[in-house]
Write a protein that holds these residues in place. Structure first.
Motif, PDB file in Angstrom:
ATOM      1  N   ARG A  93       0.844  -1.190   0.000  1.00 24.69           N
ATOM      2  CA  ARG A  93       0.000   0.000   0.000  1.00 24.69           C
ATOM      3  C   ARG A  93       0.880   1.242   0.000  1.00 24.69           C
ATOM      4  NH1 ARG A  93      -4.007  -0.434   4.888  1.00 24.69           N
ATOM      5  NH2 ARG A  93      -4.679   1.548   3.965  1.00 24.69           N
ATOM      6  N   LEU A  95       2.967   4.288   0.998  1.00 23.96           N
ATOM      7  CA  LEU A  95       3.530   4.645   2.296  1.00 23.96           C
ATOM      8  C   LEU A  95       3.000   6.002   2.754  1.00 23.96           C
ATOM      9  CD1 LEU A  95       7.200   3.523   1.632  1.00 23.96           C
ATOM     10  CD2 LEU A  95       5.727   2.606   3.427  1.00 23.96           C
ATOM     11  N   VAL A  96       2.782   6.126   4.043  1.00 26.86           N
ATOM     12  CA  VAL A  96       2.353   7.375   4.662  1.00 26.86           C
ATOM     13  C   VAL A  96       3.446   7.808   5.623  1.00 26.86           C
ATOM     14  CG1 VAL A  96       0.631   8.481   6.142  1.00 26.86           C
ATOM     15  CG2 VAL A  96      -0.088   6.771   4.457  1.00 26.86           C
ATOM     16  N   THR A  97       3.945   9.034   5.478  1.00 26.99           N
ATOM     17  CA  THR A  97       5.033   9.506   6.324  1.00 26.99           C
ATOM     18  C   THR A  97       4.538   9.827   7.726  1.00 26.99           C
ATOM     19  OG1 THR A  97       4.742  11.846   5.762  1.00 26.99           O
ATOM     20  CG2 THR A  97       6.121  10.513   4.282  1.00 26.99           C
ATOM     21  N   GLN A 100       2.604  13.129   7.616  1.00 35.54           N
ATOM     22  CA  GLN A 100       1.265  12.969   7.034  1.00 35.54           C
ATOM     23  C   GLN A 100       0.308  12.297   8.012  1.00 35.54           C
ATOM     24  OE1 GLN A 100       2.371  10.744   3.572  1.00 35.54           O
ATOM     25  NE2 GLN A 100       2.613  12.553   2.270  1.00 35.54           N
ATOM     26  N   SER A 101       0.788  11.286   8.706  1.00 33.53           N
ATOM     27  CA  SER A 101      -0.052  10.582   9.672  1.00 33.53           C
ATOM     28  C   SER A 101      -0.414  11.480  10.847  1.00 33.53           C
ATOM     29  CB  SER A 101       0.664   9.331  10.163  1.00 33.53           C
ATOM     30  OG  SER A 101      -0.086   8.666  11.161  1.00 33.53           O
ATOM     31  N   ASP A 104      -3.070  14.346   9.662  1.00 34.56           N
ATOM     32  CA  ASP A 104      -4.399  13.912   9.249  1.00 34.56           C
ATOM     33  C   ASP A 104      -4.711  12.545   9.857  1.00 34.56           C
ATOM     34  OD1 ASP A 104      -6.776  13.306   8.061  1.00 34.56           O
ATOM     35  OD2 ASP A 104      -6.057  13.464   5.989  1.00 34.56           O
ATOM     36  N   ARG A 107      -5.357   9.608   7.592  1.00 35.88           N
ATOM     37  CA  ARG A 107      -4.279   9.007   6.799  1.00 35.88           C
ATOM     38  C   ARG A 107      -3.462   8.091   7.713  1.00 35.88           C
ATOM     39  NH1 ARG A 107      -1.151  12.578   2.501  1.00 35.88           N
ATOM     40  NH2 ARG A 107      -0.829  10.446   1.800  1.00 35.88           N
ATOM     41  N   ARG A 108      -3.837   6.851   7.742  1.00 28.43           N
ATOM     42  CA  ARG A 108      -3.173   5.901   8.636  1.00 28.43           C
ATOM     43  C   ARG A 108      -1.980   5.258   7.935  1.00 28.43           C
ATOM     44  NH1 ARG A 108      -8.344   2.665  11.273  1.00 28.43           N
ATOM     45  NH2 ARG A 108      -9.639   4.514  11.691  1.00 28.43           N
ATOM     46  N   MET A 109      -0.932   5.033   8.689  1.00 28.79           N
ATOM     47  CA  MET A 109       0.228   4.342   8.157  1.00 28.79           C
ATOM     48  C   MET A 109      -0.122   2.865   7.976  1.00 28.79           C
ATOM     49  SD  MET A 109       3.130   6.150  10.606  1.00 28.79           S
ATOM     50  CE  MET A 109       4.565   5.729   9.614  1.00 28.79           C
ATOM     51  N   THR A 114       4.545  -0.456   6.206  1.00 31.06           N
ATOM     52  CA  THR A 114       5.445   0.355   7.040  1.00 31.06           C
ATOM     53  C   THR A 114       6.467  -0.524   7.750  1.00 31.06           C
ATOM     54  OG1 THR A 114       3.701   2.001   7.390  1.00 31.06           O
ATOM     55  CG2 THR A 114       5.548   2.017   8.931  1.00 31.06           C
ATOM     56  N   GLN A 139       9.457   5.490  12.303  1.00 29.17           N
ATOM     57  CA  GLN A 139       8.259   5.040  11.594  1.00 29.17           C
ATOM     58  C   GLN A 139       7.476   4.007  12.402  1.00 29.17           C
ATOM     59  OE1 GLN A 139      10.101   3.679   8.003  1.00 29.17           O
ATOM     60  NE2 GLN A 139      10.246   5.731   7.101  1.00 29.17           N
TER      61      GLN A 139
END
Length: 434
Positions: A93, A95-97, A100-101, A104, A107-109, A114, A139
């Motif tokens: 999926r 990646l969410v930094t 960003q997490s 918001d 916006r889940r990691m 991860t 992370q």
């Protein structure tokens, strides 16, 4: 993050208290396990020490290994990096930094992606990648904190705080720097020193560091010999600070460009394999190039680098970090920045000592590491605290460190502003012409 009134009861809720404690515990455990994985892979790859925490350093183990073993380890590193990140980008999926997490809650990691991303960073650094290992525990800590925040249904502002503190607790765990990690959370991730943020950041980072003692020990990162502060060192710090800032600005631009143009698709595994094979060949002659840079930094602090060797390490370390990012590998830049700053300081300090021989090379290296780290990662307060906490140097070192960091940050910001003006000049000319 907005300042919060000390009388606001929402910051004293049981749910936030539970999130604080649990975040520190889980992030500390995650950082400890990643640190133990790093040492285990290093032992297997280069055949030194014990599979856990040993007395032999990574640089000593790499130096004792044969040249062919270094090349083979880097070839495996290239295959693991290339195939691993290709699989992550192809099938994982998005990646969410951490930022960003935190910003918001929606916006889940992604947990599996991860964790795979973090473990791959640790494995490649252990095999000899020149990038840093600090991004992975950040992370993992942020991932755990985000999940706890959703479970406890924290409001958005508290969610942001807990996610940032999870990242800080992971950093504190893997490096045993609770105060430096807390300042990192406040200065870099939150941009606020409001009391709720400060209290929770300090608590989570201390818990994370203490939990990690069970597996990693309560050790300092760099053993620095006793050194006196001289007037010459203070004068050098004032003059050299802007040089470190200018060099750090160039390093930031170099690494940013490498990341923007990183290989993707089928080019990623090919580029990684070629890049790490080249590093392995270089390591036959210069084993200090392998790893995140802790080894050469320790040599600089121990007064064991000549000016020529320090210059070679500074240039080559910058080069291999950039080519590794360009090849598509991932990792942090904290320890590489310390190594580059320390090596550059040995060069500049050696030249200064020809006119004013008052301090050992290691003293220059300590100051230079802080100055370069502060500007390369844009975190002056965090850099000062981290360097002091990494090395437990005498409090008197704060004077030249702060002076060098101030000059470095000023020069770096000037270079950044000038670069922005030059970049905007063609657009302004085009608008005027039209």
């Amino acid at each position: 993050m907005k300042d919060v009134s000390p009388d606001d009861p929402s910051w004293l809720s049981p749910r936030l208290l539970a999130a604080t404690i649990l975040t520190g515990l889980v992030a500390g455990l995650g950082g400890m396990l990643l640190g133990m994985l790093l040492h285990a892979v290093q032992h297997l790859a280069y055949g030194y020490g014990a599979a856990g925490i040993g007395h032999e350093s990574f640089l000593q183990g790499v130096t004792a290994a044969s040249g062919s073993r270094r090349v083979v380890a880097l070839a495996i590193c290239g295959l693991a990096a290339g195939v691993g990140w290709w699989l992550i980008y192809r099938y994982g999926r998005p990646l969410v930094t951490v930022d960003q997490s935190a910003d918001d809650p929606d916006r889940r990691m992604p947990p599996a992606t991860t964790l795979a991303h973090a473990i791959l960073q640790i494995v490649t650094v252990a095999l000899g990648s020149p990038l840093g290992r600090e991004a992975a525990p950040r992370q993992v800590g942020a991932l755990a904190a985000g999940r706890l925040s959703m479970l406890l249904r924290l409001p958005a502002q508290q969610h942001r705080l807990i996610v940032a503190c999870g990242a800080g607790a992971g950093l504190a765990a893997v490096y045993n720097v609770p105060l430096g990690a807390a300042v990192f959370v406040l200065e870099v991730l939150l941009g606020s020193f409001a009391w709720p943020a400060a209290a929770i950041a300090l608590a989570t980072c201390c818990i994370g560091a203490v939990v990690a003692w069970a597996g990693l020990g309560n050790d300092i990162q760099y053993a620095v010999p006793a050194m006196d502060i001289s007037t010459g060192l203070v004068a050098w710090a004032i003059l050299a600070g802007p040089i470190f800032g200018s060099a750090a600005h160039g390093f930031r631009r170099l690494t940013a460009a490498a990341r923007r143009n990183a290989a993707r698709g089928w080019r990623l595994p090919v580029a990684c394999l070629l890049n790490f094979l080249l590093i392995g060949v270089l390591a036959i002659y210069l084993p200090a190039l392998l790893g995140n840079g802790k080894g050469p930094a320790q040599l600089a602090f121990d007064n064991e680098l000549t000016i020529a060797m320090a210059a070679a390490l500074a240039v080559l370390k910058m080069a291999v970090v950039a080519t590794t990012l360009r090849a598509g590998a991932e990792g942090g830049l904290l320890t590489p920045a310390i190594a580059i700053g320390a090596a550059l300081a040995v060069v500049l300090g050696g030249m200064w000592s020809l006119a004013w021989p008052a301090s050992p090379p290691g003293a220059f290296a300590v100051v230079g590491a802080a100055a370069f780290l502060a500007s390369s990662m844009r975190m002056p307060l965090t850099a000062i605290v981290l360097i002091v906490e990494f090395m437990r140097v005498d409090q008197a070192f704060l004077v030249p460190i702060i002076l060098a960091v101030a000059g470095s940050v000023g020069a770096s910001r000037y270079c950044a502003a000038r670069a922005a003006r030059l970049a905007a000049a063609p657009d302004d000319a085009a608008r005027n012409a039209s």
